[in-house]
Design an enzyme around this catalytic site. Structure first.
Site, PDB file in Angstrom:
ATOM      1  CG  ASP A 339      -2.080  -0.918   1.088  1.00 53.54           C
ATOM      2  OD1 ASP A 339      -2.522  -1.111  -0.054  1.00 53.54           O
ATOM      3  OD2 ASP A 339      -2.539  -1.453   2.103  1.00 53.54           O
ATOM      4  CG  PHE A 406     -13.031  18.218   4.685  1.00 54.97           C
ATOM      5  CD1 PHE A 406     -12.782  18.759   3.438  1.00 54.97           C
ATOM      6  CD2 PHE A 406     -13.286  16.858   4.786  1.00 54.97           C
ATOM      7  CE1 PHE A 406     -12.785  17.952   2.299  1.00 54.97           C
ATOM      8  CE2 PHE A 406     -13.290  16.044   3.669  1.00 54.97           C
ATOM      9  CZ  PHE A 406     -13.036  16.598   2.423  1.00 54.97           C
ATOM     10  CB  ALA A 408     -17.648  13.305   2.598  1.00 55.10           C
ATOM     11  CB  THR A 410     -18.692  21.162   1.635  1.00 47.43           C
ATOM     12  OG1 THR A 410     -17.783  20.790   2.689  1.00 47.43           O
ATOM     13  CG2 THR A 410     -20.090  21.293   2.221  1.00 47.43           C
ATOM     14  NE  ARG A 411     -15.674  17.256  -3.870  1.00 48.52           N
ATOM     15  CZ  ARG A 411     -15.199  17.307  -5.120  1.00 48.52           C
ATOM     16  NH1 ARG A 411     -14.127  16.622  -5.444  1.00 48.52           N
ATOM     17  NH2 ARG A 411     -15.798  18.059  -6.028  1.00 48.52           N
ATOM     18  CB  SER A 413     -12.168  22.958   5.888  1.00 44.31           C
ATOM     19  OG  SER A 413     -10.824  23.098   5.447  1.00 44.31           O
ATOM     20  CE  LYS A 425      -7.153  24.081   4.878  1.00 38.34           C
ATOM     21  NZ  LYS A 425      -8.030  24.491   5.973  1.00 38.34           N
TER      22      LYS A 425
END
Length: 720
Positions: A339, A406, A408, A410-411, A413, A425
């Site tokens: 990974d 932040f 998920a 709006t993606r 903050s 951003k």
């Protein structure tokens, strides 16, 4: 079984890279003496027959001892091959044959002894734990934690599927998965590390181990092991060698050694009739001595100890191999799947550069990025503030306003300033949509932003767009922050070593192909699989195996279980789910994915050690031939005395010296068998050449020197 508070096997000797090494103390006199009773117990023929070579030596020792006892009454032959031998010769041969068998057992007993000592330390700390079992889990989820009905029972009475409640300060009563809640857990009893870890329901870090302690909060755990089959039970069985089965390679080598032994038994039995045609008599003790010198006793004595020590070296690095087959397979690995996050990179993206838009000053961009990050607890947010401070932009206190975390959805903050205005951003598309809510972006701005985003993406980074809106809602794009996965120091050199071993490395990541390509190039990875799904991993492993490759991989989640089960070496993280640990054939207690590289090295060291000592064992027989054969027949065939190139003092001394060397060399090689031959990355041909030179030539030279020195001592004994 009752669950335990336990202490993991530890070793105070630590390598510079943080891995543990085998203690040299395992080879001192105290450990040898402690292992001696175990070596004597192994003289039981019911155990010895599993080692054909040493079983033949024991049979020879019994026969020679019987002859030595009978000689005063039968007047047995005191000559062999026309040469006189002293009366004490048979007793001397019998004694050293018994020592040969004991030394062989001693090697295995020392290897097993360290594991048994570790297992005993685990057993001594086992205490029964009270478990608070829920009567029904459904009632708990409906009624809530406070009103749940629990019944206290002994941890030994827990059954598979039971649900238990554990609160701060209590020991976890059994292996299981957290199905409700989140808690800080002290796993030092398992891993030896004092830093607590977070375990929570619904993810890949939900598995907990019986005997560890909850430090905070409250969790509900579903028991996933039956009594007597917990992770701790398996650990005890593995470290003491009780669960170790011979590997296919060991079985094949044992068959080869048994075949050679049978051949040389036939040779030894036919020598006396052949010698009779020359009016010579070869005594049975001499024939037994010849047989023991002919068969590969050195590797026969050390073979089991080598396998046990290989698994022990993994245990000392906090890796549990579920079988010796897995350790051997690690040594033959040709493809390594890793990974990206946490293995090749540190896992936390770091801000490395501020790229301003045309007409925007660098300072304005940096101040806005820092302002939106002062209340951001994520590693990325903290790195933006650190980078801003490094650019001499001061932003030490959060501005008055409402922090926008932040999500998920709006993606993005940022912060809504109390004085008016907003700073955001986030992902480029999300920020552009946010800006366009009030006024569409002009084409030049879109092109300039797209150029910067593409440049950072192509370089393997993650672009984070910074924008503001004033009190009237007018928006402006200020620039882009470059976030980058930081490749671990020295990882490229380690992959270079793997390449030198003939191992192909493949990085698996969920990133897009551009980012994956850049990271792979920086880390020196041979290939990569981007945007990988569990199905993609499984398909890749099967494709590699279909091409004749042996594959190793790491994983920690339930979605990794199919790939871990398919891989030839599947290393599950201890922090992972129970499904992952059941699917893999190794468990890393430290949950360090990079340890897979060390596992491969240990596997190769095991195979090289076995090959090196096999080479040495067969090679050192050559010198013993030169000692025993001339001594047997020089009296009848004086020309054979030319083969006495060591100038041994007498036939009796030559035969006894060869037998003594045959026994002593086993003790001398025990440390090497347990420690392992030092492995240096190289191609298979280079490794073979080096082993033939060191252990092949060394196996020929060492006996010549050793037998000669022993002969000088034996010749001082009257009659020899």
């Amino acid at each position: 079984m009752s669950t335990t508070s336990l202490t993991a096997p530890t070793d105070p000797h630590i390598e510079h890279d943080g891995t543990k090494k085998t203690s040299s103390g395992a080879f001192d006199l105290a450990h040898l003496v402690a292992a001696l009773p175990g070596a004597l117990r192994k003289l039981d023929p019911r155990q010895m027959w599993r080692n054909p070579v040493m079983f033949i030596v024991e049979v020879g020792a019994v026969l020679t001892t019987a002859l030595a006892i009978a000689e005063p009454f039968t007047g047995g032959p005191q000559s062999s091959g026309g040469s006189e031998i002293p009366a004490s010769f048979t007793w001397a041969i019998a004694g050293w044959l018994w020592l040969t068998v004991i030394f062989a057992n001693l090697a295995e007993a020392v290897a097993e002894g360290r594991g048994k000592a570790q297992a005993d330390s685990l057993r001594k700390t086992r205490t029964s734990t009270t478990a608070h079992r829920l009567q029904t889990y459904d009632a708990f989820t409906d009624a809530g934690a406070e009103s749940a009905v629990v019944e206290p029972i002994s941890s030994a009475d827990l059954q598979l599927g039971d649900h238990v409640v554990v609160i701060a300060g209590e020991l976890i009563p059994g292996d299981g998965d957290i199905v409700w809640g989140i808690a800080s857990v002290d796993e030092s009893a398992i891993t030896g590390e004092s830093a607590p870890v977070v375990r929570e329901s619904g993810g890949d870090r939900s598995a907990v181990t019986g005997g560890t302690r909850v430090l905070s909060d409250r969790v509900v755990i579903q028991i996933t092991s039956k009594p007597g089959e917990t992770f701790v039970d398996r650990m005890i069985g593995l470290v003491e060698g009780a669960s170790r089965q011979k590997t296919p390679n060991e079985i094949a080598l044992n068959i080869l050694l048994a075949s050679l032994s049978i051949i040389f038994v036939v040779v030894a039995l036919t020598l006396n009739p052949i010698a009779g045609y020359s009016a010579a008599t070869v005594s049975i003790p001499v024939l037994v001595a010849l047989l023991v010198c002919l068969i590969p006793t050195t590797i026969g004595a050390l073979l089991s100890a080598i396998g046990i020590a290989g698994m022990d070296r993994l245990v000392q690095r906090n890796v549990l191999a579920m079988s010796g087959r897995a350790v051997e397979a690690a040594g033959d690995i040709t493809t390594l799947l890793l990974d990206k996050t946490g293995t090749i990179t540190y896992g936390n993206r770091q801000a490395t550069e501020f790229v301003a838009m045309p007409g925007v000053s660098q300072g304005e961009l940096i101040r806005a990025a820092a302002l939106s990050s002062l209340s951001d607890p994520t590693p990325e947010g903290k790195s933006i503030v650190d980078l801003a401070i490094g650019c001499d932009v001061t932003a030490n206190e959060p501005a008055a306003g409402e922090v926008v975390p932040f999500t998920a959805q709006t993606r993005m903050s940022g912060i809504d300033l109390a004085a008016g205005g907003q700073v955001r951003k986030g992902a480029g598309s999300a920020v552009m949509s946010w800006i366009s809510e009030s006024e569409p972006l002009t084409e030049p701005v879109q092109l300039a932003l797209a150029e910067r985003v593409e440049l950072i993406s192509n370089d393997g980074g993650t672009p984070l767009v910074v924008a503001t809106k004033d009190a009237d809602g007018a928006g402006r794009i200020l620039g882009v922050v470059r976030l980058k996965d930081i490749v671990k120091e020295g990882i490229a050199e380690r992959f270079s070593e793997l390449r030198a071993m003939g191992i192909r490395t493949v990085m698996i990541t969920g990133d897009n192909a551009l980012t994956a390509k850049a990271i792979a190039a920086e880390a020196g990875i041979d290939d990569f699989l981007a945007e990988a799904t569990p199905e993609d991993k499984l398909a890749l492993i099967r494709k590699e195996q279909a091409g004749g490759n042996l594959v190793a991989m790491t994983g920690d989640g339930t979605n990794d279980a199919p790939a871990l089960a398919q891989a030839d070496v599947g290393v599950a993280m201890n922090t992972g789910t129970s499904a992952a640990k059941e699917a893999g054939n190794m468990v890393d207690l430290d949950s360090d994915p990079t340890k897979l590289i060390d596992i491969v090295r240990i596997g190769k060291q095991l195979l090289i050690t076995r090959g090196a000592l096999t080479t040495f064992s067969i090679a050192n027989d050559i010198a013993k031939y030169f000692a025993v054969i001339p001594a047997m027949f020089a009296g009848v065939f004086p020309a054979l005395d030319r083969l006495n190139i060591m100038s041994l003092s007498s036939p009796a001394s030559a035969i006894l010296s060869a037998i003594i060397f045959n026994a002593i060399i086993i003790v001398v090689l025990i440390p090497l068998a347990l420690r392992g031959v030092k492995y240096r990355p190289a191609s298979a041909s280079k490794v073979l050449s080096r082993n033939l030179l060191v252990y092949g030539v060394g196996g020929i030279v060492a006996p010549f020197v050793g037998i000669k020195l022993i002969d000088l001592v034996v010749s001082l004994i009257p009659g020899f």
